[in-house]
Design a protein around this motif. Sequence first.
Motif, PDB file in Angstrom:
ATOM      1  N   ALA A  77     -47.704  16.736  -7.727  1.00  0.00           N
ATOM      2  CA  ALA A  77     -46.335  17.149  -8.053  1.00  0.00           C
ATOM      3  C   ALA A  77     -45.403  15.944  -8.115  1.00  0.00           C
ATOM      4  CB  ALA A  77     -45.831  18.168  -7.040  1.00  0.00           C
ATOM      5  N   HIS A  78     -45.583  15.011  -7.190  1.00  0.00           N
ATOM      6  CA  HIS A  78     -44.744  13.817  -7.195  1.00  0.00           C
ATOM      7  C   HIS A  78     -44.971  12.999  -8.459  1.00  0.00           C
ATOM      8  CE1 HIS A  78     -42.484  10.389  -5.780  1.00  0.00           C
ATOM      9  NE2 HIS A  78     -43.530   9.610  -6.038  1.00  0.00           N
ATOM     10  N   LEU A  79     -46.227  12.826  -8.844  1.00  0.00           N
ATOM     11  CA  LEU A  79     -46.510  12.069 -10.060  1.00  0.00           C
ATOM     12  C   LEU A  79     -45.888  12.737 -11.284  1.00  0.00           C
ATOM     13  CD1 LEU A  79     -50.195  11.051  -9.330  1.00  0.00           C
ATOM     14  CD2 LEU A  79     -48.248   9.496  -9.560  1.00  0.00           C
ATOM     15  N   ALA A  80     -45.957  14.053 -11.347  1.00  0.00           N
ATOM     16  CA  ALA A  80     -45.317  14.763 -12.453  1.00  0.00           C
ATOM     17  C   ALA A  80     -43.815  14.523 -12.447  1.00  0.00           C
ATOM     18  CB  ALA A  80     -45.632  16.247 -12.378  1.00  0.00           C
ATOM     19  N   SER A  81     -43.220  14.492 -11.257  1.00  0.00           N
ATOM     20  CA  SER A  81     -41.767  14.336 -11.149  1.00  0.00           C
ATOM     21  C   SER A  81     -41.303  12.957 -11.584  1.00  0.00           C
ATOM     22  CB  SER A  81     -41.308  14.615  -9.714  1.00  0.00           C
ATOM     23  OG  SER A  81     -41.611  13.530  -8.846  1.00  0.00           O
ATOM     24  N   ILE A  82     -42.170  11.948 -11.491  1.00  0.00           N
ATOM     25  CA  ILE A  82     -41.773  10.597 -11.904  1.00  0.00           C
ATOM     26  C   ILE A  82     -42.302  10.261 -13.302  1.00  0.00           C
ATOM     27  CG2 ILE A  82     -41.526   9.772  -9.541  1.00  0.00           C
ATOM     28  CD1 ILE A  82     -44.222   8.358  -9.796  1.00  0.00           C
ATOM     29  N   GLY A  83     -42.892  11.252 -13.975  1.00  0.00           N
ATOM     30  CA  GLY A  83     -43.252  11.083 -15.369  1.00  0.00           C
ATOM     31  C   GLY A  83     -44.631  10.542 -15.636  1.00  0.00           C
ATOM     32  N   TYR A  84     -45.519  10.566 -14.634  1.00  0.00           N
ATOM     33  CA  TYR A  84     -46.891  10.082 -14.859  1.00  0.00           C
ATOM     34  C   TYR A  84     -47.720  11.251 -15.366  1.00  0.00           C
ATOM     35  CZ  TYR A  84     -51.177   7.403 -14.267  1.00  0.00           C
ATOM     36  OH  TYR A  84     -52.354   6.738 -14.499  1.00  0.00           O
ATOM     37  N   THR A  85     -48.277  11.116 -16.566  1.00  0.00           N
ATOM     38  CA  THR A  85     -48.979  12.243 -17.180  1.00  0.00           C
ATOM     39  C   THR A  85     -50.432  11.936 -17.530  1.00  0.00           C
ATOM     40  OG1 THR A  85     -48.207  11.573 -19.377  1.00  0.00           O
ATOM     41  CG2 THR A  85     -46.840  13.148 -18.162  1.00  0.00           C
ATOM     42  N   ALA A  86     -50.897  10.707 -17.321  1.00  0.00           N
ATOM     43  CA  ALA A  86     -52.276  10.353 -17.669  1.00  0.00           C
ATOM     44  C   ALA A  86     -53.253  11.038 -16.708  1.00  0.00           C
ATOM     45  CB  ALA A  86     -52.459   8.841 -17.607  1.00  0.00           C
ATOM     46  N   PRO A  87     -54.499  11.239 -17.119  1.00  0.00           N
ATOM     47  CA  PRO A  87     -55.477  11.853 -16.218  1.00  0.00           C
ATOM     48  C   PRO A  87     -55.681  11.024 -14.956  1.00  0.00           C
ATOM     49  CG  PRO A  87     -56.280  11.895 -18.478  1.00  0.00           C
ATOM     50  CD  PRO A  87     -55.065  11.022 -18.479  1.00  0.00           C
ATOM     51  N   LEU A  88     -55.841  11.709 -13.841  1.00  0.00           N
ATOM     52  CA  LEU A  88     -56.062  11.082 -12.539  1.00  0.00           C
ATOM     53  C   LEU A  88     -57.556  11.030 -12.260  1.00  0.00           C
ATOM     54  CD1 LEU A  88     -53.329  13.112 -10.596  1.00  0.00           C
ATOM     55  CD2 LEU A  88     -53.064  10.909 -11.777  1.00  0.00           C
ATOM     56  N   GLY A  89     -58.038   9.883 -11.787  1.00  0.00           N
ATOM     57  CA  GLY A  89     -59.462   9.673 -11.626  1.00  0.00           C
ATOM     58  C   GLY A  89     -60.009  10.207 -10.315  1.00  0.00           C
ATOM     59  N   ALA A  90     -60.860  11.224 -10.406  1.00  0.00           N
ATOM     60  CA  ALA A  90     -61.510  11.797  -9.217  1.00  0.00           C
ATOM     61  C   ALA A  90     -62.689  10.900  -8.851  1.00  0.00           C
ATOM     62  CB  ALA A  90     -61.972  13.216  -9.506  1.00  0.00           C
ATOM     63  N   GLU A  91     -62.445   9.963  -7.950  1.00  0.00           N
ATOM     64  CA  GLU A  91     -63.476   9.018  -7.524  1.00  0.00           C
ATOM     65  C   GLU A  91     -63.818   9.317  -6.065  1.00  0.00           C
ATOM     66  OE1 GLU A  91     -64.434   4.273  -8.028  1.00  0.00           O
ATOM     67  OE2 GLU A  91     -62.610   4.845  -6.988  1.00  0.00           O
ATOM     68  N   TYR A  92     -64.509  10.415  -5.866  1.00  0.00           N
ATOM     69  CA  TYR A  92     -64.880  10.812  -4.505  1.00  0.00           C
ATOM     70  C   TYR A  92     -66.373  11.041  -4.415  1.00  0.00           C
ATOM     71  CZ  TYR A  92     -65.160  15.695  -6.173  1.00  0.00           C
ATOM     72  OH  TYR A  92     -65.503  16.852  -6.831  1.00  0.00           O
ATOM     73  N   LYS A  93     -66.869  11.068  -3.178  1.00  0.00           N
ATOM     74  CA  LYS A  93     -68.300  11.242  -2.930  1.00  0.00           C
ATOM     75  C   LYS A  93     -68.556  12.684  -2.512  1.00  0.00           C
ATOM     76  CE  LYS A  93     -68.921   6.426  -1.550  1.00  0.00           C
ATOM     77  NZ  LYS A  93     -69.350   5.483  -0.492  1.00  0.00           N
ATOM     78  N   PRO A  94     -69.169  13.477  -3.383  1.00  0.00           N
ATOM     79  CA  PRO A  94     -69.404  14.883  -3.040  1.00  0.00           C
ATOM     80  C   PRO A  94     -70.353  15.005  -1.850  1.00  0.00           C
ATOM     81  CG  PRO A  94     -69.753  14.473  -5.389  1.00  0.00           C
ATOM     82  CD  PRO A  94     -69.658  13.144  -4.733  1.00  0.00           C
ATOM     83  N   ASP A  95     -70.113  16.021  -1.045  1.00  0.00           N
ATOM     84  CA  ASP A  95     -71.018  16.357   0.051  1.00  0.00           C
ATOM     85  C   ASP A  95     -72.034  17.354  -0.491  1.00  0.00           C
ATOM     86  OD1 ASP A  95     -72.281  16.812   2.423  1.00  0.00           O
ATOM     87  OD2 ASP A  95     -70.670  17.992   3.320  1.00  0.00           O
ATOM     88  N   GLY A  96     -73.059  16.829  -1.142  1.00  0.00           N
ATOM     89  CA  GLY A  96     -74.020  17.688  -1.824  1.00  0.00           C
ATOM     90  C   GLY A  96     -73.832  17.616  -3.324  1.00  0.00           C
TER      91      GLY A  96
END
Length: 253
Positions: free
Chosen positions: A222-241
């Motif tokens: 929500a904060h990123l939307a409020s400051i005008g950032y619209t590019a895709p956000l990178g999900a760089e996480y390690k799944p548990d399974g």
Amino acid sequence: MARFSANLGFLWHDVPLPDAIRAAAAAGFDAVECHWPYDVPAKDVAAALAETGLSMLGLNTRRGDLDAGENGVAALPNREHDARAFIDEAITYAVAIKAANIHVMAGFATGQAAHDCFIANLNYACTAAAPHDITILIEPLNHYDAPGYFLDSTTQAASIIAEVGAPNLKLMFDCYHIQRLEGNLTTKLSDLLPIIGHIQFAAVPDRGAPDHGEIHYPHIYAHLASIGYTAPLGAEYKPDGATDTSLAWLHNA
């Protein structure tokens, strides 16, 4: 509404990269990114991107000698030949798959010589990438996961970006790393917005799916939307399974 990129260095890492791209599209991601795709023919990656309609947001330069524990070489004095070969390789691959960004990995180093080396290699990278409309990214890494990494704060990164002065040099703001290094994410995102080229995220402190831990990511989105950032956000996480069982956060975002 936030848009998301699947980082295929961690998500669907157990299948070939073209199939991981297809899996990300089927799961509903808006884009993809990767770490080191060089063992996969670029034409196969390009074909999967064309088939799915996804764009590849970025890739990394090679880490170097993995047996020696290297994690990038661009800030290592006397390794300029390797650093520039890795940059050239990354640009060639990025052009072939129409990737927008290249993360130039600094490596484990410290001191003025390392700083000067990194600046020189970034100047080389930015100049070589500019004709292809490719952005060069630098990313601070936290000292819990990467002790001794040359780039370890947003202040240092902003200073380097200003010193190089190239319009295609930007900050990779990884919320996971910055929370562990500095905290105060919303203020930092606002303050650094003009130099941010890409944003990544994961839970803190376990680097798992972004649905638990210290950071309430719906607030960040929500904060990123409020400051005008619209590019895709990178999900760089390690799944548990399995990756597919970790995606409740995506369907609820």
